[in-house]
Design a protein around this motif. Structure first.
Motif, mmCIF file in Angstrom:
data_model
loop_
_atom_site.group_PDB
_atom_site.id
_atom_site.type_symbol
_atom_site.label_atom_id
_atom_site.label_comp_id
_atom_site.label_asym_id
_atom_site.label_seq_id
_atom_site.Cartn_x
_atom_site.Cartn_y
_atom_site.Cartn_z
ATOM 1 N N THR A 1 -5.972 1.030 1.699
ATOM 2 C CA THR A 1 -6.989 0.048 2.081
ATOM 3 C C THR A 1 -7.892 0.542 3.199
ATOM 4 O O THR A 1 -8.946 -0.046 3.447
ATOM 5 C CB THR A 1 -6.336 -1.271 2.534
ATOM 6 N N ASN B 1 -3.367 4.242 5.014
ATOM 7 C CA ASN B 1 -3.153 3.309 3.913
ATOM 8 C C ASN B 1 -4.336 3.365 2.957
ATOM 9 O O ASN B 1 -5.474 3.614 3.379
ATOM 10 C CB ASN B 1 -3.023 1.881 4.450
ATOM 11 N N GLN C 1 0.828 -1.204 0.000
ATOM 12 C CA GLN C 1 0.000 0.000 0.000
ATOM 13 C C GLN C 1 0.865 1.258 0.000
ATOM 14 O O GLN C 1 2.018 1.239 0.427
ATOM 15 C CB GLN C 1 -0.907 0.030 1.234
#
Length: 76
Positions: free
Chosen positions: A57, A55, A36
């Motif tokens: 995500t 991040n 990431q």
């Protein structure tokens, strides 16, 4: 270095998640999650406006570390 959008809807510059956190983009700095990069986030609460890193995500679900008891940010 210029801020850039990611390749998904949630990692695009201007994306605002359900917790009113704005994605301001990435400069390609490595994140802390597998493969990431870090994104610069900003809390849109008028009484806060805290900036922190997340991040890719996590962008869709992040809460502000300062006013929403979210996880600490990462370097961005």
């Amino acid at each position: 270095m210029e801020w850039k959008s990611g390749s998904t809807n949630t990692t695009r510059i201007g994306y605002i998640n359900k917790n009113n956190q704005l994605n301001n983009g990435t400069r390609g700095i490595k994140g802390t999650d597998h493969r990431q990069v870090a994104y610069k986030m900003k809390c849109l609460s008028p009484s806060c406006l805290y900036e922190y890193g997340a991040n890719g995500t996590d962008v869709f679900q992040r809460k502000c570390p300062k006013c929403q008891n979210g996880n600490q940010g990462i370097d961005y």
